[in-house]
Design a protein around this motif. Sequence first.
Motif: not given
Length: 173
Positions: A112-128
Motif C-alpha cells: 500500500l505504501e509502495k503504491s502511493r503516488g502511482k495510482c489515483k488518490h481515490a483508489d488508494w483511499l479505497r484500498t486503504s
Amino acid sequence: RFDEALEVYRFSCCLDDKNEQFAWAYFTASRYFKRTEEALDFLMRRFERFHHKSCGPIRTLFYALTLLDRTGDAFERIDQALLLRPDDGELILFAADAFARYGRYEESSRLLEKSRGKCKHADWLRTSARLLHYEGELRGSLDLWRQVLEIEPLSMDAHRAVAARLIETEGRD
C-alpha cells in the motif's frame, strides 16, 4: 448445444482479449464442463502474453487460482506480476488487497505504501479503507470512505461502504 457455447465463450474471450469479464465467463463455463485445467492453462498463457499491457490478466488468473484452492500458486503469480510491472499502481493496490484478504497484513501495508503516488488518490483511499476494514478498524475505514466521497461524490461503492460502516459502528460509541 452447451459444447458449442463453451467454444463461443473462448472465441469471445479471444476477440476481446482485454475484457476480463469474457475471460472469467470462459473460465467458469469450463469448470462446468470439467475442462478447468484447459481454461486455467489458457488464463496462464494469456497472462504471459498480456502482462506488459495491463494488470487485468493477473487479476483474473489470481481469482481463478484461488477459486481452485491454489492460493500458493496465485500469490506466486502476483509476485511475478509485481516484478514485471513494478510501477503499476493498480496492480500494487490489487496485490495489497489480496495479501490483506489472506491475513498477510505486513506485506499488504508495504505494498500500500509502495503504491502511493502511482495510482489515483481515490483508489488508494479505497484500498486503504478496505484494508482497515479487514483488520476490524471500522471507524478508520469509515473516515477513509468519506474521503473518497469528497473526491467522488457519486461513487456508488463508496456510498455502499459508508452505509455499511455506519451500520457496523452504530452503538459502539
